[in-house]
Design a protein around this motif. Structure first.
Motif, PDB file in Angstrom:
ATOM      1  N   LEU A  11      -8.756  21.701  -3.484  1.00 56.04           N
ATOM      2  CA  LEU A  11      -8.282  23.049  -3.153  1.00 56.04           C
ATOM      3  C   LEU A  11      -6.751  23.147  -3.166  1.00 56.04           C
ATOM      4  O   LEU A  11      -6.181  24.025  -3.825  1.00 56.04           O
ATOM      5  N   GLY A  12      -6.096  22.258  -2.420  1.00 52.72           N
ATOM      6  CA  GLY A  12      -4.636  22.360  -2.292  1.00 52.72           C
ATOM      7  C   GLY A  12      -3.936  22.122  -3.619  1.00 52.72           C
ATOM      8  O   GLY A  12      -2.960  22.810  -3.958  1.00 52.72           O
ATOM      9  N   ALA A  34      -8.994  12.192  -8.811  1.00 57.69           N
ATOM     10  CA  ALA A  34      -9.805  10.972  -8.840  1.00 57.69           C
ATOM     11  C   ALA A  34     -11.218  11.236  -9.354  1.00 57.69           C
ATOM     12  O   ALA A  34     -11.824  10.382  -9.991  1.00 57.69           O
ATOM     13  N   GLU A  35     -11.731  12.441  -9.067  1.00 59.55           N
ATOM     14  CA  GLU A  35     -13.138  12.709  -9.419  1.00 59.55           C
ATOM     15  C   GLU A  35     -13.245  13.250 -10.846  1.00 59.55           C
ATOM     16  O   GLU A  35     -12.362  13.984 -11.292  1.00 59.55           O
ATOM     17  N   ARG A  42     -14.909  22.823  -1.269  1.00 59.18           N
ATOM     18  CA  ARG A  42     -15.778  22.027  -0.388  1.00 59.18           C
ATOM     19  C   ARG A  42     -16.637  22.813   0.611  1.00 59.18           C
ATOM     20  O   ARG A  42     -17.761  22.384   0.904  1.00 59.18           O
ATOM     21  N   SER A  46     -21.595  21.907   2.362  1.00 54.89           N
ATOM     22  CA  SER A  46     -22.443  21.750   3.557  1.00 54.89           C
ATOM     23  C   SER A  46     -23.209  23.031   3.861  1.00 54.89           C
ATOM     24  O   SER A  46     -23.904  23.104   4.874  1.00 54.89           O
ATOM     25  N   LYS A  47     -23.022  24.043   3.014  1.00 48.59           N
ATOM     26  CA  LYS A  47     -23.690  25.340   3.237  1.00 48.59           C
ATOM     27  C   LYS A  47     -24.621  25.607   2.042  1.00 48.59           C
ATOM     28  O   LYS A  47     -25.727  25.095   1.997  1.00 48.59           O
ATOM     29  N   ALA A  80      -4.864   8.147  -8.526  1.00 55.32           N
ATOM     30  CA  ALA A  80      -3.506   7.615  -8.406  1.00 55.32           C
ATOM     31  C   ALA A  80      -3.577   6.362  -7.536  1.00 55.32           C
ATOM     32  O   ALA A  80      -4.295   6.343  -6.531  1.00 55.32           O
ATOM     33  N   THR A 105      -4.197  14.788  -1.701  1.00 52.62           N
ATOM     34  CA  THR A 105      -5.379  13.956  -1.956  1.00 52.62           C
ATOM     35  C   THR A 105      -6.420  14.009  -0.826  1.00 52.62           C
ATOM     36  O   THR A 105      -7.384  13.245  -0.856  1.00 52.62           O
ATOM     37  N   ARG A 123     -18.667  14.536   2.114  1.00 53.65           N
ATOM     38  CA  ARG A 123     -17.270  14.888   1.859  1.00 53.65           C
ATOM     39  C   ARG A 123     -17.113  15.500   0.464  1.00 53.65           C
ATOM     40  O   ARG A 123     -16.436  16.484   0.281  1.00 53.65           O
ATOM     41  N   ASP A 268      -5.276  18.543   3.824  1.00 51.42           N
ATOM     42  CA  ASP A 268      -5.852  17.656   4.844  1.00 51.42           C
ATOM     43  C   ASP A 268      -5.052  16.373   5.058  1.00 51.42           C
ATOM     44  O   ASP A 268      -5.124  15.766   6.124  1.00 51.42           O
ATOM     45  N   HIS A 285      -8.331  22.218   7.398  1.00 50.91           N
ATOM     46  CA  HIS A 285      -8.977  23.516   7.235  1.00 50.91           C
ATOM     47  C   HIS A 285      -8.598  24.152   5.905  1.00 50.91           C
ATOM     48  O   HIS A 285      -7.464  24.048   5.451  1.00 50.91           O
ATOM     49  N   TRP A 286      -9.544  24.855   5.356  1.00 54.60           N
ATOM     50  CA  TRP A 286      -9.405  25.507   4.056  1.00 54.60           C
ATOM     51  C   TRP A 286      -8.172  26.407   4.000  1.00 54.60           C
ATOM     52  O   TRP A 286      -7.343  26.291   3.094  1.00 54.60           O
ATOM     53  N   TRP A 314     -13.243  28.586   9.880  1.00 51.87           N
ATOM     54  CA  TRP A 314     -14.571  29.155  10.124  1.00 51.87           C
ATOM     55  C   TRP A 314     -15.625  28.088   9.871  1.00 51.87           C
ATOM     56  O   TRP A 314     -15.367  27.080   9.212  1.00 51.87           O
TER      57      TRP A 314
HETATM   58  P1  FAD Z   1      -9.554  18.384  -0.971  1.00 53.81           P
HETATM   59  O1  FAD Z   1     -10.020  19.764  -1.278  1.00 53.81           O
HETATM   60  O2  FAD Z   1     -10.490  17.444  -0.323  1.00 53.81           O
HETATM   61  O3  FAD Z   1      -9.014  17.755  -2.327  1.00 53.81           O
HETATM   62  C1  FAD Z   1      -8.488  16.466  -2.406  1.00 53.81           C
HETATM   63  C2  FAD Z   1      -8.748  15.932  -3.796  1.00 53.81           C
HETATM   64  O4  FAD Z   1      -7.973  14.761  -4.021  1.00 53.81           O
HETATM   65  C3  FAD Z   1     -10.194  15.530  -4.003  1.00 53.81           C
HETATM   66  O5  FAD Z   1     -10.709  16.171  -5.134  1.00 53.81           O
HETATM   67  C4  FAD Z   1     -10.133  14.017  -4.189  1.00 53.81           C
HETATM   68  O6  FAD Z   1     -11.092  13.517  -5.099  1.00 53.81           O
HETATM   69  C5  FAD Z   1      -8.741  13.827  -4.735  1.00 53.81           C
HETATM   70  N1  FAD Z   1      -8.176  12.487  -4.505  1.00 53.81           N
HETATM   71  C6  FAD Z   1      -8.334  11.688  -3.427  1.00 53.81           C
HETATM   72  N2  FAD Z   1      -7.640  10.543  -3.583  1.00 53.81           N
HETATM   73  C7  FAD Z   1      -7.031  10.618  -4.789  1.00 53.81           C
HETATM   74  C8  FAD Z   1      -6.166   9.750  -5.520  1.00 53.81           C
HETATM   75  N3  FAD Z   1      -5.761   8.571  -5.035  1.00 53.81           N
HETATM   76  N4  FAD Z   1      -5.747  10.149  -6.735  1.00 53.81           N
HETATM   77  C9  FAD Z   1      -6.121  11.357  -7.258  1.00 53.81           C
HETATM   78  N5  FAD Z   1      -6.932  12.199  -6.608  1.00 53.81           N
HETATM   79  C10 FAD Z   1      -7.375  11.857  -5.388  1.00 53.81           C
HETATM   80  N6  FAD Z   1     -12.766  24.271   6.059  1.00 53.81           N
HETATM   81  C11 FAD Z   1     -12.886  25.486   6.639  1.00 53.81           C
HETATM   82  O7  FAD Z   1     -11.877  26.055   7.082  1.00 53.81           O
HETATM   83  N7  FAD Z   1     -14.117  26.082   6.775  1.00 53.81           N
HETATM   84  C12 FAD Z   1     -15.261  25.488   6.339  1.00 53.81           C
HETATM   85  O8  FAD Z   1     -16.352  26.056   6.481  1.00 53.81           O
HETATM   86  C13 FAD Z   1     -15.162  24.205   5.734  1.00 53.81           C
HETATM   87  N8  FAD Z   1     -16.280  23.564   5.294  1.00 53.81           N
HETATM   88  C14 FAD Z   1     -16.167  22.308   4.752  1.00 53.81           C
HETATM   89  C15 FAD Z   1     -17.320  21.642   4.360  1.00 53.81           C
HETATM   90  C16 FAD Z   1     -17.234  20.351   3.843  1.00 53.81           C
HETATM   91  C17 FAD Z   1     -18.488  19.624   3.433  1.00 53.81           C
HETATM   92  C18 FAD Z   1     -15.972  19.715   3.712  1.00 53.81           C
HETATM   93  C19 FAD Z   1     -15.886  18.316   3.164  1.00 53.81           C
HETATM   94  C20 FAD Z   1     -14.817  20.371   4.096  1.00 53.81           C
HETATM   95  C21 FAD Z   1     -14.900  21.683   4.616  1.00 53.81           C
HETATM   96  N9  FAD Z   1     -13.756  22.378   5.023  1.00 53.81           N
HETATM   97  C22 FAD Z   1     -13.869  23.616   5.603  1.00 53.81           C
HETATM   98  C23 FAD Z   1     -12.416  21.781   4.879  1.00 53.81           C
HETATM   99  C24 FAD Z   1     -11.733  22.205   3.585  1.00 53.81           C
HETATM  100  O9  FAD Z   1     -12.603  22.116   2.500  1.00 53.81           O
HETATM  101  C25 FAD Z   1     -10.519  21.302   3.373  1.00 53.81           C
HETATM  102  O10 FAD Z   1      -9.629  21.543   4.444  1.00 53.81           O
HETATM  103  C26 FAD Z   1      -9.817  21.553   2.062  1.00 53.81           C
HETATM  104  O11 FAD Z   1     -10.643  21.225   0.972  1.00 53.81           O
HETATM  105  C27 FAD Z   1      -8.531  20.729   2.003  1.00 53.81           C
HETATM  106  O12 FAD Z   1      -7.958  20.790   0.737  1.00 53.81           O
HETATM  107  P2  FAD Z   1      -7.170  19.517   0.175  1.00 53.81           P
HETATM  108  O13 FAD Z   1      -6.628  19.942  -1.140  1.00 53.81           O
HETATM  109  O14 FAD Z   1      -6.262  18.976   1.197  1.00 53.81           O
HETATM  110  O15 FAD Z   1      -8.286  18.403  -0.028  1.00 53.81           O
END
Ligand code: FAD
Length: 400
Positions: A11-12, A34-35, A42, A46-47, A80, A105, A123, A268, A285-286, A314
């Motif tokens: 997402l981020g 990575a994926e 995400r 879980s929904k 990475a 990440t 996750r 995160d 959080h999202w 939420w």
């Molecule tokens: P992510 O979206 O997790 O993205 C990180 C990415 O980095 C992943 O794709 C991963 O594969 C990649 N990565 C990891 N390590 C490496 C590496 N070394 N090199 C390259 N890539 C890498 N939040 C809410 O507010 N409400 C909700 O209802 C809610 N439900 C959720 C349900 C689930 C099952 C999960 C897991 C999370 C939920 N969240 C929810 C939380 C929300 O999805 C996260 O806060 C959000 O995705 C954070 O974004 P991010 O970019 O930090 O991380």
């Protein structure tokens, strides 16, 4: 800047790339993930994915043509493994150098000590599909941890007609987000849905992938076991980068990594300076990841950053949306604003205000989404009890 390398295609990361473009950045953007999957969201895992309502393609944030359309060169399926200044090293040996690097990440699911491999965690997309398939064959689910993910998985399993046992070490579910008093409302949702919720369960260990031994020596087992015991940033790949990674990548209030001029971190994995709490804080959080991506893109392009937003999270549990706006952890008092859920009445329609030193610092709404926007602005303004109860009165009379 001519080349921004974004590490983490969740997402981020995706939102950072989109915001760079929408703010007029014309240079190169490389997105490393990575994926192998196209970047996906995400919350549906879980929904809608777990219940079977959605197939994975509906959770995609941006597919390959969508990334091409905004001129993002994606390197998916390659993690990475190191960061040297603004050079990112990938597991396949490639090195990509930008003049700015954005780290996004995320986190990895926490495991209990000695947790066997067959215990599910939730996750990523692969986890969700594996759990969905396992639930389709099972008659019972054992969930360790009654946080948001444990609750949503328990709900999905109850919808499928499974017997559900939930073991929670704390006093109530979702205690970190809701606090001990309001967490009681979440406990009632589990029980009303027919889940067997056991709080204060001293979990000794998994004896196998489907059985937990409790502190008193008794065992609990089910066809499928899920550990929903939180997540932590997986930051070992940043060892040697010189970044401060204790408790998440340490950043200033705009996401710039401490001591590194051209590195930002968000979502995160990142612990941004929070001027309200007066310490660094890492949110999982999202909305926080989305807001931070916009702020980082502004910093990189030199645009005016958006004003800080009230934190928001939420969760969809047992047919009801729980929403929290603000910082519940700061509260010294909890006051009901709508409904009498705290007095044993229906949980649905209950709204609770959290006050600290006489200022509204957060609200939690249970199936009462229509009230949230007004309270969110009161949280932003740090409103006192009189202003809050005036608004509560106004909203109550408008509802009747
Ligand atoms: P992510 O979206 O997790 O993205 C990180 C990415 O980095 C992943 O794709 C991963 O594969 C990649 N990565 C990891 N390590 C490496 C590496 N070394 N090199 C390259 N890539 C890498 N939040 C809410 O507010 N409400 C909700 O209802 C809610 N439900 C959720 C349900 C689930 C099952 C999960 C897991 C999370 C939920 N969240 C929810 C939380 C929300 O999805 C996260 O806060 C959000 O995705 C954070 O974004 P991010 O970019 O930090 O991380």
């Amino acid at each position: 800047r001519e080349h921004v390398v974004v590490v983490g295609a969740g997402l981020g990361g995706v939102r950072t790339a989109e915001n760079l473009r929408s703010r007029g950045y014309l240079g190169r953007i490389t997105l490393v993930g990575a994926e192998p999957h196209p970047p996906y969201d995400r919350p549906p895992l879980s929904k809608q994915i777990l219940t079977g309502a959605w197939e994975p393609d509906r959770a995609v944030l941006r597919d390959k043509p969508g990334l091409d359309e905004i001129g993002v060169s994606a390197r998916l399926g390659a993690a990475a493994v190191a960061l040297h200044g603004t050079t990112v090293e990938l597991e396949d040996g490639a090195r990509i150098t930008g003049d700015a690097v954005v780290l996004a990440t995320g986190v990895a699911a926490r495991r209990l000590p000695g947790q066997p491999d067959g215990v599910a965690t939730l996750r990523g997309l692969d986890d969700a599909l594996a759990l969905r398939d396992a639930l389709a064959e099972a008659r019972s689910l054992l969930v360790v941890g009654a946080g948001f993910i444990g609750a949503e998985a328990a709900h999905a399993a109850r919808l499928r007609g499974l017997e559900v046992i939930v073991l929670e070490a704390g006093r109530v579910p979702c205690e970190r987000a809701l606090g001990p008093l309001v967490g009681e409302l979440a406990a009632r949702l589990f029980r009303e849905a027919g889940a067997d919720l056991r709080c204060g369960a001293g979990i000794a260990r998994f004896t196998d992938a489907r059985t937990v031994e409790l502190a008193d020596g008794t065992t609990v087992s089910a066809d499928v076991a899920l550990a929903g015991v939180g997540a932590a940033p997986a930051l070992t790949w940043l060892d040697g980068s010189g970044l401060d990674t204790a408790g998440g990548v340490a950043c200033d209030a705009g996401g710039r990594a401490s001591g590194a001029d051209d590195v930002w971190a968000l979502g995160d994995m990142a612990a941004w300076w929070d001027p309200v709490r007066r310490r660094r804080h890492r949110a999982e959080h999202w909305t926080s990841a989305v807001d931070q991506a916009a702020a980082v893109a502004c910093a990189i392009t030199g645009a005016e950053p958006p004003p800080p937003a009230v934190p928001y999270v939420w969760s969809d549990q047992f047919g009801l949306k729980i929403q929290v706006a603000g910082r519940t952890d700061l509260a010294d008092e909890v006051v009901p604003l709508h409904g009498d859920g705290l007095d044993g009445g229906p949980v649905r329609g209950t709204v609770v205000g959290y006050f600290a030193g006489g200022e509204l610092v957060a609200v939690a709404a249970f199936g009462a989404a229509r009230y949230l926007p007004r309270y969110r602005s009161l949280v932003a303004a740090g409103a006192g009890p009189a202003a809050v109860s005036a608004v509560a009165g106004e909203l109550r009379s408008a509802a009747t």
